[in-house]
Design an enzyme around this catalytic site. Structure first.
Site, short mmCIF file in Angstrom:
data_model
loop_
_atom_site.label_atom_id
_atom_site.label_comp_id
_atom_site.label_asym_id
_atom_site.label_seq_id
_atom_site.Cartn_x
_atom_site.Cartn_y
_atom_site.Cartn_z
N ASP A 26 0.75 -1.41 0.19
CA ASP A 26 0.10 -0.04 -0.07
C ASP A 26 0.81 1.27 -0.19
O ASP A 26 1.83 1.43 0.84
CB ASP A 26 -0.88 0.00 1.13
CG ASP A 26 -1.79 -1.23 1.43
OD1 ASP A 26 -1.25 -2.41 0.79
OD2 ASP A 26 -2.82 -1.00 1.95
N HIS A 34 -0.77 4.60 -0.45
CA HIS A 34 -1.65 5.76 0.10
C HIS A 34 -1.21 7.00 -0.26
O HIS A 34 -0.91 8.05 0.80
CB HIS A 34 -1.98 5.49 1.50
CG HIS A 34 -2.87 4.31 1.82
ND1 HIS A 34 -4.04 4.62 1.56
CD2 HIS A 34 -2.85 3.42 2.70
CE1 HIS A 34 -4.97 3.49 1.69
NE2 HIS A 34 -4.26 2.68 2.52
N ASP A 57 -4.47 0.20 -3.07
CA ASP A 57 -4.48 1.35 -1.87
C ASP A 57 -3.40 2.39 -2.21
O ASP A 57 -2.77 2.62 -1.31
CB ASP A 57 -4.46 0.70 -0.41
CG ASP A 57 -5.73 0.22 0.15
OD1 ASP A 57 -6.51 0.22 -0.72
OD2 ASP A 57 -5.97 -0.05 1.25
N ASN A 90 -9.28 -1.96 -1.56
CA ASN A 90 -10.49 -1.54 -1.04
C ASN A 90 -10.72 0.16 -1.36
O ASN A 90 -11.83 0.58 -1.26
CB ASN A 90 -10.72 -1.81 0.39
CG ASN A 90 -9.71 -1.25 1.41
OD1 ASN A 90 -8.42 -1.46 1.17
ND2 ASN A 90 -10.00 -0.73 2.41
N HIS A 91 -9.73 0.87 -1.30
CA HIS A 91 -9.64 2.44 -1.27
C HIS A 91 -9.86 2.65 -2.51
O HIS A 91 -10.39 3.82 -2.85
CB HIS A 91 -8.42 3.09 -0.63
CG HIS A 91 -8.61 3.12 0.85
ND1 HIS A 91 -9.23 3.94 1.63
CD2 HIS A 91 -8.21 2.11 1.78
CE1 HIS A 91 -8.97 3.71 2.92
NE2 HIS A 91 -8.40 2.52 2.97
N HIS A 124 -5.06 -7.77 -2.83
CA HIS A 124 -4.92 -6.50 -1.92
C HIS A 124 -5.31 -7.31 -0.48
O HIS A 124 -4.64 -7.14 0.57
CB HIS A 124 -5.99 -5.62 -2.07
CG HIS A 124 -5.90 -4.43 -1.10
ND1 HIS A 124 -4.83 -3.74 -1.01
CD2 HIS A 124 -6.71 -4.17 -0.23
CE1 HIS A 124 -4.88 -3.00 0.03
NE2 HIS A 124 -6.02 -2.99 0.55
#
Length: 394
Positions: free
Chosen positions: A71, A73, A107, A142-143, A247
């Site tokens: 991830d 972000h 993500d 999921n993001h 993920h």
């Protein structure tokens, strides 16, 4: 403006499977199609990478070094550190990984302000990698699916600004996504700096400014929007040789449903396609619920109080999944690992989300390297690289 930007972001042409050069990216492939990435002839010493599925689902990459990154972000600096540490990216944004295959586990969105820049960098790296017999793959997390649904709860204020600035930048390219998007990472900081200099102090507190950011993000990420369509190029499950990447986690009922089918349904939803007049249905099995592909934490959660019989049950589920899909091990992100990337269940599962983003744990980057079915974690410490945990799967 568009011409000067292009000069600062020159990319090699993609090479179609017949070996001839082209100034355009490869077109979307029909479902169940096959693509070959073989580089530009003399540079490639290995057999071509063979990709099946649209989006890519099964990949044969004979003899390739595989790098997996967790991830990110919205932290472009940490993303670049991770790629440079893995030996696939130079400090000036050029692919130096040769025939390496890079897999990013989703993500990229939320909790940071340079989300589009990271996605742009990955697209640029993929274009360059293909010209050298390598490849860059992504799986959505999921993001990504939350944002396509319109759930902006975890969006950084700077990321809303980035959406506004990017749409302005896209106009400078005549809305030519294929030319503009791979270059955004090289221009984003200058573009943001110039726009912020032109704003007054009170503009930064303006409710109108916030609303513009939400509108811009909605335009980009609604199903069928340009950024949602960019994300639709990637599935949620990817098998490269004997390794399964996702993920959250792949479970037996996902395999039974069909991982190519899951990827196809997520991609169609993101592109805003449906079989009827109604809006496309959200693919629940992949994107919703604790046991969906992007949300499952079955393999990655840490619980020191879990009973042995529960551990045995989890291992049994993992082994059943791997047998069903013909894989030796699975690599997941999603759940930050405070102690760093690690493996469990006889190293048949690797958990590589280390929370490197400044919006999460702000930890040092770590990546997983796979060579000849041997996996090891590469992590940085005060700008020095150390190699840890070599596991032999042969």
């Amino acid at each position: 403006m568009a011409t000067s930007l292009s000069l600062r972001c020159s990319l090699p042409p993609l090479l179609p499977s017949n070996g001839s050069s082209s100034s355009q990216s490869l077109p979307r492939k029909p479902v169940d199609s096959l693509a070959l990435y073989s580089g530009n002839g003399s540079l490639g010493s290995l057999k071509p990478i063979v990709v099946n599925g649209d989006p890519p689902t099964f990949v044969s990459a004979p003899g390739r070094r595989i790098i997996a990154v967790g991830d990110l972000h919205g932290d472009l600096d940490k993303a670049r550190q991770a790629f440079e540490m893995a030996g696939v990216l130079s400090s000036d944004g050029l692919w130096i990984g040769g025939e390496t295959v890079l897999v990013q586990l989703g993500d990229i969105l939320d909790r940071g302000e340079d989300e589009l820049a990271i996605l742009s960098l990955l697209r640029s790296m993929d274009i360059q990698a293909k010209a050298h017999g390598g490849a860059v793959f992504q799986v959505n997390g999921n993001h990504e699916t939350m944002n396509v649904e319109g759930d902006f709860r975890y969006v950084d204020s700077g990321a809303f600004d980035e959406c506004v600035y990017f749409l302005e930048y896209l106009e400078e390219y005549g809305r030519d996504w294929e030319k503009a998007f791979p270059c955004w990472f090289a221009e984003c900081h200058r573009w943001k700096r110039e726009r912020k200099m032109s704003q007054s102090y009170w503009d930064s507190w303006s409710l109108v400014k916030r609303q513009k950011g939400v509108i811009a993000r909605s335009i980009l990420l609604k199903p069928g929007g340009p950024l949602a369509s960019e994300l639709s190029r990637h599935g949620v499950i990817l098998k490269v040789d004997d390794w399964l990447f996702c993920h959250g986690g792949t479970l037996p009922h996902h395999v039974a449903y069909g991982i190519e089918r899951i990827n196809r349904e997520v991609s169609r939803w993101m592109r805003g396609l449906s079989d009827g007049e109604d809006r496309p249905e959200i693919p629940f099995i992949a994107t919703r619920g604790y046991d969906s592909v992007v949300w499952s934490r079955l393999y990655s959660r840490g619980n020191p109080h879990i009973e042995n019989y529960q551990n045995n049950q989890i291992q049994s589920i993992l082994e059943e999944t791997l047998r069903a899909v013909g894989a030796k091990a699975m690599v997941v992100g999603h759940t930050p690992q405070p102690m760093g990337a690690n493996c469990k269940y006889n190293c048949s599962i690797w958990c590589i989300d280390v929370g490197m983003s400044s919006g999460v744990l702000d930890s040092m980057p770590e990546v997983l390297e796979i060579r000849d079915n041997k996996a090891r974690v590469i992590r940085s410490k005060r700008d020095m690289f150390s190699e840890l945990q070599a596991i032999d799967y042969t």
